[in-house]
Write an enzyme that holds these catalytic residues in place. Structure first.
Site, PDB file in Angstrom:
ATOM      1  CB  CYS A   2      -0.784   0.069   1.133  1.00  0.00           C
ATOM      2  SG  CYS A   2      -2.078  -1.473   1.397  1.00  0.00           S
ATOM      3  NE  ARG A  27       7.539   1.640  -2.032  1.00  0.00           N
ATOM      4  CZ  ARG A  27       8.388   1.452  -1.037  1.00  0.00           C
ATOM      5  NH1 ARG A  27       8.228   0.739   0.079  1.00  0.00           N
ATOM      6  NH2 ARG A  27       9.755   1.907  -1.027  1.00  0.00           N
ATOM      7  CD1 TRP A  74      -1.974  -6.233  -3.516  1.00  0.00           C
ATOM      8  CD2 TRP A  74       0.274  -6.274  -2.659  1.00  0.00           C
ATOM      9  NE1 TRP A  74      -1.102  -6.947  -4.257  1.00  0.00           N
ATOM     10  CE2 TRP A  74       0.182  -6.788  -3.853  1.00  0.00           C
ATOM     11  CE3 TRP A  74       1.406  -5.692  -2.072  1.00  0.00           C
ATOM     12  CZ2 TRP A  74       1.293  -7.501  -4.372  1.00  0.00           C
ATOM     13  CZ3 TRP A  74       2.675  -6.483  -2.321  1.00  0.00           C
ATOM     14  CH2 TRP A  74       2.637  -7.403  -3.632  1.00  0.00           C
ATOM     15  CG  ASN A 100      -0.137   2.150   3.904  1.00  0.00           C
ATOM     16  OD1 ASN A 100      -1.058   2.180   2.946  1.00  0.00           O
ATOM     17  ND2 ASN A 100       0.776   2.828   3.441  1.00  0.00           N
ATOM     18  N   GLY A 101      -1.870  -0.670   6.855  1.00  0.00           N
ATOM     19  CA  GLY A 101      -1.916  -1.588   7.964  1.00  0.00           C
ATOM     20  C   GLY A 101      -3.273  -2.481   8.267  1.00  0.00           C
ATOM     21  CD  GLU A 486      18.118 -15.851   8.702  1.00  0.00           C
ATOM     22  OE1 GLU A 486      18.404 -16.926   8.234  1.00  0.00           O
ATOM     23  OE2 GLU A 486      18.166 -14.734   8.281  1.00  0.00           O
ATOM     24  CE  LYS A 490      20.700 -11.989   7.761  1.00  0.00           C
ATOM     25  NZ  LYS A 490      19.882 -13.414   7.280  1.00  0.00           N
ATOM     26  CD  GLU A 493      24.048 -12.860   5.609  1.00  0.00           C
ATOM     27  OE1 GLU A 493      24.446 -13.215   4.612  1.00  0.00           O
ATOM     28  OE2 GLU A 493      22.889 -12.789   6.279  1.00  0.00           O
ATOM     29  CG  HIS A 509      24.634 -35.112  21.866  1.00  0.00           C
ATOM     30  ND1 HIS A 509      24.779 -36.375  22.594  1.00  0.00           N
ATOM     31  CD2 HIS A 509      23.292 -34.697  21.938  1.00  0.00           C
ATOM     32  CE1 HIS A 509      23.291 -36.673  22.835  1.00  0.00           C
ATOM     33  NE2 HIS A 509      22.519 -35.795  22.625  1.00  0.00           N
ATOM     34  CE  LYS A 608      18.755  -9.076  -1.102  1.00  0.00           C
ATOM     35  NZ  LYS A 608      18.599  -9.447   0.452  1.00  0.00           N
TER      36      LYS A 608
HETATM   37  C1  AGP Z   1      21.010 -14.055   3.633  1.00  0.00           C
HETATM   38  O1  AGP Z   1      20.954 -13.005   4.510  1.00  0.00           O
HETATM   39  C2  AGP Z   1      22.114 -14.301   2.711  1.00  0.00           C
HETATM   40  N1  AGP Z   1      22.549 -13.478   1.900  1.00  0.00           N
HETATM   41  C3  AGP Z   1      21.825 -15.825   1.800  1.00  0.00           C
HETATM   42  O2  AGP Z   1      21.849 -16.976   2.645  1.00  0.00           O
HETATM   43  C4  AGP Z   1      20.364 -15.819   1.005  1.00  0.00           C
HETATM   44  O3  AGP Z   1      19.453 -15.971   1.808  1.00  0.00           O
HETATM   45  C5  AGP Z   1      20.694 -17.047   0.114  1.00  0.00           C
HETATM   46  O4  AGP Z   1      21.787 -16.789  -0.866  1.00  0.00           O
HETATM   47  C6  AGP Z   1      19.327 -17.658  -0.873  1.00  0.00           C
HETATM   48  O5  AGP Z   1      19.112 -16.530  -1.624  1.00  0.00           O
HETATM   49  P1  AGP Z   1      17.731 -16.372  -2.600  1.00  0.00           P
HETATM   50  O6  AGP Z   1      16.643 -16.334  -1.329  1.00  0.00           O
HETATM   51  O7  AGP Z   1      17.904 -15.141  -3.201  1.00  0.00           O
HETATM   52  O8  AGP Z   1      17.449 -17.731  -3.074  1.00  0.00           O
END
Ligand code: AGP
Length: 613
Positions: A2, A27, A74, A100-101, A486, A490, A493, A509, A608
């Site tokens: 939205c 968007r 949306w 929005n919301g 996850e 984070k 990376e 273990h 990315k």
């Molecule tokens: C996420 O923080 C990473 N940069 C990486 O693990 C990413 O999730 C992975 O390369 C998969 O990418 P995708 O979702 O574009 O397929």
């Protein structure tokens, strides 16, 4: 997603609104509308479809005026249609709103207003807000106060603009909870409002960002910012760059920071158009999931890489628990070469933010060759993973620029939850009551995410304490075991700190040998069915001199006593808890990396979209 645009000034508002909405078009939306004050009354043009349709309506029946608001919607409540498109009017027709919301308590409010004789003209949750404003205006209260009183009734997170024919010299805007942006642009004798900077960038660089819990009374000569309690407060005017990419960052230092904070909105958009809250049902039309297919599926294999694979691990718990279908999660780079067992009753579900990840695409090709049913959950519209699938769910989060995925992690968690509910519904394994409860819980998600974001200052303090560590271990269990993976991903990376995620029960273990004062242990221990087990992990880590950082549910005094640091999350239905537990971990990683002065958005060696093997 939205979008909102508003204008007050000497120029014709209509083209400014249409152009502003156009800038937000990328968007995504399914209907659009505008309302302009013309000769003392409000003229509304709105319809389902794209902005071309709205422009055509305006061309057929022109509307001119110096004050107006516009919206791209949306759909969350009610199908995309002219009657559900924003702006919405109240009973008197004097006031219009764009919003929005999600109004979490809209059913209650609609009943309350209905009992007072209000007849609703749309199926939206938004309309209750404007009907409330109308109610107060008819008691002789001014627009600003009427808006304030109305906002007090609302549960959830919201970005709102209101315009009234009775007070043509102002537009009232509000940001309630962390619903995403409301930005006011200051011009010479004219003022703009938008949900996002690109919408107004061609007119001004001087902007004021509303914080959560603030209202803006916007006039031609500028803006007055107030709290929701009515106190006028000082505000800062930001000078944004002309460069559209830099401008898109808005008030944030990094895209990752912005994207973390966009999650209230991206989660709202994730639900948009997919949930019928009244019927308690989920709709995912692009998945092409028929009852016949739902009943014949014998196995789901979720395949993905990195963060997307972690989302898939949560999906396993959800689909198995809700739909009672066995699920395997397979890292795409493994699946593609393992000669996996796939037949026509196997669904392979690929998850990918970019939709272009080489390993994930190869896993999809492998599925195609073996004759399995191919689904995807994808953020990038039109990407390969979307095009080659038999059915897909689009994440609807908007583009994610930061290399470290954040909003494109929480969106698929909700997509997988909705998929599980739909699958269960079609397979007939859910009672009506249970299905309605699961669906109703979805409305809570955006605001719960907002509560996590409200606690950012506490996370920053923990980040300061941890910024110089060399190693870190993350422990989780059950539905929050992937949260440990996850959280660790984070951190590693973007901060380059060595971090490992582990299923908590595995600690004894092996990894327990690592624990000492130099190895902080992040324990994800919300009040979910695995809570007691997680608690014993905290005791074990403490007994070995470990520094424990717990992610825990607000009010958990016991954890507060044992842990060295606590990252609090609001009480969340456990099947949706991975959405809230990961947010403090995203913020923690972000702040540690920012404190270390690192290139958060483009960490070394990472891309990315990983389009090579
Ligand atoms: C996420 O923080 C990473 N940069 C990486 O693990 C990413 O999730 C992975 O390369 C998969 O990418 P995708 O979702 O574009 O397929």
């Amino acid at each position: 997603m939205c979008g909102i645009v508003g204008y007050i000034g000497p120029r014709d508002a209509t083209p400014i609104i249409l152009n502003g909405l156009k800038r937000l078009e990328y968007r995504g939306y399914d209907s659009a509308g505008l309302a302009v004050l013309t000769n003392g009354h409000l003229e509304i043009r709105r319809d389902a479809g794209k902005l071309d349709r709205l422009a055509a309506l305006v061309a057929e029946d022109p509307v001119e005026g110096h004050v107006g608001i516009g919206h791209t919607r949306w759909a969350t409540h009610g199908e995309p249609s002219a009657r559900n498109a924003h702006p919405h009017q109240g009973a008197t027709g004097a006031v219009v709103i764009a919003h929005n919301g999600i109004v979490e308590n809209y059913l209650e409010l609609r009943d309350e207003l209905g009992a007072e004789g209000v007849e609703f003209k749309s199926d939206t949750d938004t309309e209750v807000i404007v009907q409330l404003v109308d109610r107060y205006l008819s008691l002789g209260i001014g627009l600003v106060e009427a808006a304030r009183k109305s906002f007090r009734h609302l549960k959830g997170a919201h970005g709102i603009v209101l315009l009234s024919a009775t007070e043509p010299d102002k537009i009232v805007a509000a940001r309630i909870g962390n619903a995403g942006g409301v930005v006011v642009g200051l011009g010479e004798g004219e003022t703009f409002i938008a949900s996002d900077i690109p919408a107004i960038l061609e007119h001004t660089r001087q902007v004021v960002f509303l914080e959560s819990g603030q209202m803006a009374v916007v006039g031609r000569q500028g803006v007055e910012v107030q709290t929701l309690e009515g106190k006028t407060i000082p505000f800062e005017v930001h000078n944004v760059a002309w460069d559209p990419v830099a401008a898109e960052k808005g008030e944030y230092r990094h895209f990752m920071d912005k994207e973390i904070h966009e999650q209230v909105r991206s989660l709202t958009d994730t639900i948009a158009g997919r949930v019928d809250f009244e019927a308690g049902r989920v709709r995912l039309p692009q998945l092409n999931l028929t009852r016949d297919l739902a009943c014949r599926i014998q196995k789901v294999i979720i395949t993905a890489c990195g963060t997307a694979a972690h989302a898939g691990m949560v999906g396993k718990v959800l689909i198995e628990r809700i739909a009672r279908v066995p699920v395997e999660v397979d890292i795409a780079s493994e699946f593609r070469y393992r000669d996996p067992i796939v037949d026509e009753n196997t669904v392979v579900l690929a998850i990918s933010q970019s939709g272009e990840t080489a390993d994930t695409l190869a896993a999809m090709e492998e599925t195609r060759l073996k004759g399995g049913v191919l689904w995807s959950i994808v953020n990038a519209i039109g990407s390969q993973a979307m095009r080659i699938a038999d059915g897909y769910i689009s994440m609807q989060t908007g583009p994610e620029i930061g290399v470290a995925s954040t909003k494109a992690y929480t969106a698929p968690l909700v997509d997988l939850y909705m998929l599980a509910v739909l699958l269960a519904d079609l397979r007939g394994v859910l009672s009506d009551k249970e299905r309605r409860r699961l669906v109703a819980d979805l409305a809570l998600v955006p605001d719960l995410a907002g509560h996590c974001l409200d606690r950012e200052a506490e996370v920053e303090r923990v980040a300061f304490a941890l910024k110089d560590v060399k190693h870190c271990i993350y422990l989780g269990r059950g539905i929050n075991m992937p949260t440990a993976y996850e959280g660790a991903l984070k951190l590693k990376e973007i901060s380059y700190i060595h971090a490992e995620g582990y299923p908590a029960g595995e600690m004894k273990h092996g990894p327990i040998a690592l624990i000492d004062r130099d190895m902080p242990v992040v324990v994800i221990a919300p009040r979910d069915p695995w809570y007691e087990k997680m608690f014993s992990q905290i005791e074990q880590a403490k007994a070995r001199g470990g520094i424990v950082v717990a992610v825990a549910t607000e009010g958990d005094e016991t954890i507060a006593k044992f842990a060295d640091q606590v990252l609090w999350v609001p009480p969340t239905p456990w099947m949706l808890s991975p959405v809230t537990t990961v947010i403090p971990l995203q913020m923690l990683a972000y702040h540690i990396a920012a404190l270390r002065g690192l290139d958060v958005d483009q960490p070394r060696n990472l891309a990315k979209s990983v389009t090579v093997e």
